[in-house]
Scaffold this active site. Structure first.
Site, short mmCIF file in Angstrom:
data_model
loop_
_atom_site.label_atom_id
_atom_site.label_comp_id
_atom_site.label_asym_id
_atom_site.label_seq_id
_atom_site.Cartn_x
_atom_site.Cartn_y
_atom_site.Cartn_z
CD GLN A 79 -4.41 0.93 -2.79
OE1 GLN A 79 -3.73 1.88 -3.15
NE2 GLN A 79 -4.20 0.29 -1.65
CB SER A 94 -6.27 2.97 0.12
OG SER A 94 -4.91 3.28 -0.06
CG ASP A 111 -1.98 1.08 1.20
OD1 ASP A 111 -2.53 1.35 0.12
OD2 ASP A 111 -2.25 1.68 2.26
#
Length: 290
Positions: A281, A231, A207
């Site tokens: 993502q 996110s 991430d």
């Protein structure tokens, strides 16, 4: 404890407070929200603690629902969805101050022979990580000195990150830039031999830079920021065993950004070009008000 990698392992070592309930620390930092990779990594630890250790995780799908509050513990509630002959499924809900901030579904697979195998190679060749400068070195070379805030961040950073392409600092640098980015990464020191720790550490790392690919055509990664980003969801597929304390190449691209959301895809390879993990993502991008 001063070693950032040791601090990461400690951060992933949850306290079990009931049969399917775990509590994770959330360090008090100056960030607006808890780092999403931390929540995802801790949630995967919680799921893995309730499964047969002989079954490694093969996929996870997660949603970031609310921003976490730094410094406030996070409780992870695990639901044992299925324990089959080949697959185990867990659902994890992360709760902070009585509110759900994140949920994750993870699937674990008993290792078996598939009878066939193939993969796409890396999209391009990149320099070896040893030949590339660290982020701190690049910043120092560009600015002449490392700003105090970045120096503090560098000291706390559990991963050594080296960009395959030079950092972009100005609007001129991003002219014609494609939505692609590649970085070498590895933990700054050994993480031990527990495969779950390596999987959750890499989940944490996944991430860190993935939305860079969305930002590249919009603004310099290391210049003034014009957008706030967060996110929204995160999905990973684990293909082969790996160690997060050995160099891996994170090849990232963004096929589309529209409607305030940008989609990013990542492929993680080892030094031999073997595909280890696939990542997808979506992030929310909102222009900062002047």
């Amino acid at each position: 404890m001063t070693n950032p990698a040791e601090r990461l392992v400690d951060l992933l070592d949850l306290e079990q407070i009931e049969v399917n309930i775990f509590r994770g620390r959330s360090p008090q930092e100056s960030l607006q929200r808890v780092f999403g990779g931390q929540v995802a990594g801790q949630a995967l630890v919680a799921a893995g603690r309730t499964t047969d250790c002989e079954r490694p995780v093969h996929s996870l799908h997660a949603y970031f629902l609310r921003p976490g509050i730094p410094g406030v513990p996070i409780v992870y509630q695990v639901e044992r969805i299925r324990d089959g002959r080949s697959f185990t499924t867990r659902r994890v809900t992360a709760v902070q101050q009585g509110r759900t901030i994140f949920n994750l579904t993870a699937s674990f697979h008993k290792p078996e022979e598939g009878g066939f195998e193939h993969q796409l190679p890396p999209a391009r060749e990149v320099p070896d990580p040893e030949s590339l400068p660290t982020v701190a070195q690049e910043v120092k070379e560009h600015l002449g000195a490392l700003p105090e805030t970045l120096e503090r961040m560098a000291r706390r950073q559990p991963f050594d990150i080296r960009y395959a392409d030079p950092l972009r600092w100005t609007a001129e640098d991003i002219k014609g830039a494609e939505p692609r980015s590649a970085v070498w990464m590895r933990a700054v020191s050994p993480l031990g031999d527990d495969p779950l720790v390596h999987t959750c550490a890499l989940t944490y790392a996944s991430d860190m830079t993935l939305l860079d690919a969305v930002r590249l055509p919009i603004e310099p990664l290391w210049g003034p920021r014009g957008f706030d980003m967060a996110s929204l969801d995160h999905a990973m597929w684990f293909h082969r065993p790996f160690r997060a304390d050995e160099w891996f190449l994170y090849d990232q691209e963004s096929p589309i950004a529209v409607g305030g959301r940008g989609l990013a895809r990542g492929r993680i390879y080892d030094r031999h070009g073997r595909l280890l993990v696939s990542v997808v993502q979506e992030g929310l991008f909102r222009r900062l008000q002047p």
